[in-house]
Each structure stands twice: as C-alpha cells, then as structure tokens.
Design a protein around this motif. Structure first.
Motif, mmCIF file in Angstrom:
data_model
loop_
_atom_site.group_PDB
_atom_site.id
_atom_site.type_symbol
_atom_site.label_atom_id
_atom_site.label_comp_id
_atom_site.label_asym_id
_atom_site.label_seq_id
_atom_site.Cartn_x
_atom_site.Cartn_y
_atom_site.Cartn_z
ATOM 1 N N VAL A 1 0.823 -1.214 0.000
ATOM 2 C CA VAL A 1 0.000 0.000 0.000
ATOM 3 C C VAL A 1 0.859 1.266 0.000
ATOM 4 C CG1 VAL A 1 -1.659 1.321 1.375
ATOM 5 C CG2 VAL A 1 -2.044 -1.117 0.948
ATOM 6 N N TYR A 2 1.928 1.278 0.778
ATOM 7 C CA TYR A 2 2.755 2.499 0.834
ATOM 8 C C TYR A 2 3.373 2.820 -0.530
ATOM 9 C CZ TYR A 2 7.328 0.311 0.484
ATOM 10 O OH TYR A 2 8.430 -0.354 0.005
ATOM 11 N N ALA A 3 3.536 1.799 -1.400
ATOM 12 C CA ALA A 3 4.175 2.007 -2.698
ATOM 13 C C ALA A 3 3.166 2.306 -3.809
ATOM 14 C CB ALA A 3 5.002 0.778 -3.075
ATOM 15 N N ALA A 4 1.866 2.239 -3.513
ATOM 16 C CA ALA A 4 0.856 2.451 -4.560
ATOM 17 C C ALA A 4 1.042 3.787 -5.296
ATOM 18 C CB ALA A 4 -0.548 2.323 -3.986
ATOM 19 N N PRO A 5 1.342 4.900 -4.616
ATOM 20 C CA PRO A 5 1.536 6.161 -5.355
ATOM 21 C C PRO A 5 2.682 6.090 -6.376
ATOM 22 C CG PRO A 5 1.180 6.622 -3.027
ATOM 23 C CD PRO A 5 1.345 5.127 -3.158
ATOM 24 N N PHE A 6 3.725 5.338 -6.072
ATOM 25 C CA PHE A 6 4.830 5.145 -7.016
ATOM 26 C C PHE A 6 4.306 4.496 -8.297
ATOM 27 C CE2 PHE A 6 7.761 1.784 -8.561
ATOM 28 C CZ PHE A 6 8.741 2.574 -9.111
#
Length: 140
Positions: free
Chosen positions: A108-113
């Motif tokens: 989830v923390y990497a979704a914006p990437f």
C-alpha cells in the motif's frame, strides 16, 4: 554517483545477486518468510537487475502472464529513481512481448509510485505475508 542502468538478467547466472537483493529487502527488512519469497515462478520469469556501475542494486521480474513482481531496491539507493528505471525496463519488455496489460500486487505504501507510472488500484486492501497490499493494473 555512477549512472544507473537496467539489464535483463539471466536467472541461472545472476541468481546470487537477485537473491542478495530480495533477501535484503523482503526477508531482512520486511520479515517475509523465506519459503514465501522463493517460488516456482522465478524459473519462468524474465528477471531484471538495476546497476550502479557494475554493482547490482535492484531487481524485478516479469511473469509470462504480464504480472510484475518482486520489485526491490537496496535501501541505500532508494529515492534515486532506480525503481522508475527498473519499472520502465519491465513495462517496455512486457509491451514488446504483446502484454499491453500489466498487473501487480503493490504494498500500500508504494501504490503512489505505481500510480505515477500509470497503474490504477483495482482492489480493496488485503494482507499478503502480513503486509497491506492492493492489486493494480496498467494498460487495456
């Protein structure tokens, strides 16, 4: 800093470097159990290595289905666009192979990437190896 470049890896020849990176990121940092990190899909995947000079600092894989996975960059090289270069290489290979739709399960923390690279979230949050993930898709 040397220029970062990405190459298609040879699973048999480059396995030690791929393992070193994935073990550092997923097993040591994120506590993924080793038996869940290594799977039969590795043998059929196209693997990629990102290098600074001749030192491997990141890896990713592309499965025959168009699924992208095991995207990982060593801690000291994060924030330097290594992930972008890895993903550009993987997506380019997928498109060359006619896989115009690529998908992945992102932490989830990497979704914006991944959203920045054109992926869209297509699932609710779920736990995979105890870490919140979402499914994402890019292309038709």
């Amino acid at each position: 800093m040397n220029k970062i470049h990405v190459s298609v890896a040879d699973w048999q020849k480059d396995i030690a470097e791929i393992r070193r990176i994935r073990e550092a990121v997923f097993i040591a940092e994120q506590s993924v159990p080793p038996e869940l990190e290594w799977d039969a899909d590795d043998a059929d995947a196209v693997h990629f290595l990102a290098f600074e000079g001749d030192f491997p600092i990141g890896t990713a894989r592309l499965l025959p289905s168009g699924e992208i996975g095991r995207v990982s960059v060593l801690k000291d090289w994060r924030g330097l666009k290594v992930g972008d270069k890895l993903m550009e290489a993987v997506m380019g290979m997928a498109e060359q192979r006619g896989q115009t739709k690529q998908f992945l399960s992102a932490q989830v923390y990497a979704a914006p990437f991944y959203e920045r690279l054109g992926f869209k979230i297509v699932s609710d949050e779920f736990l995979e190896v105890g870490i919140p993930h979402v499914d994402m898709v890019r292309g038709d």
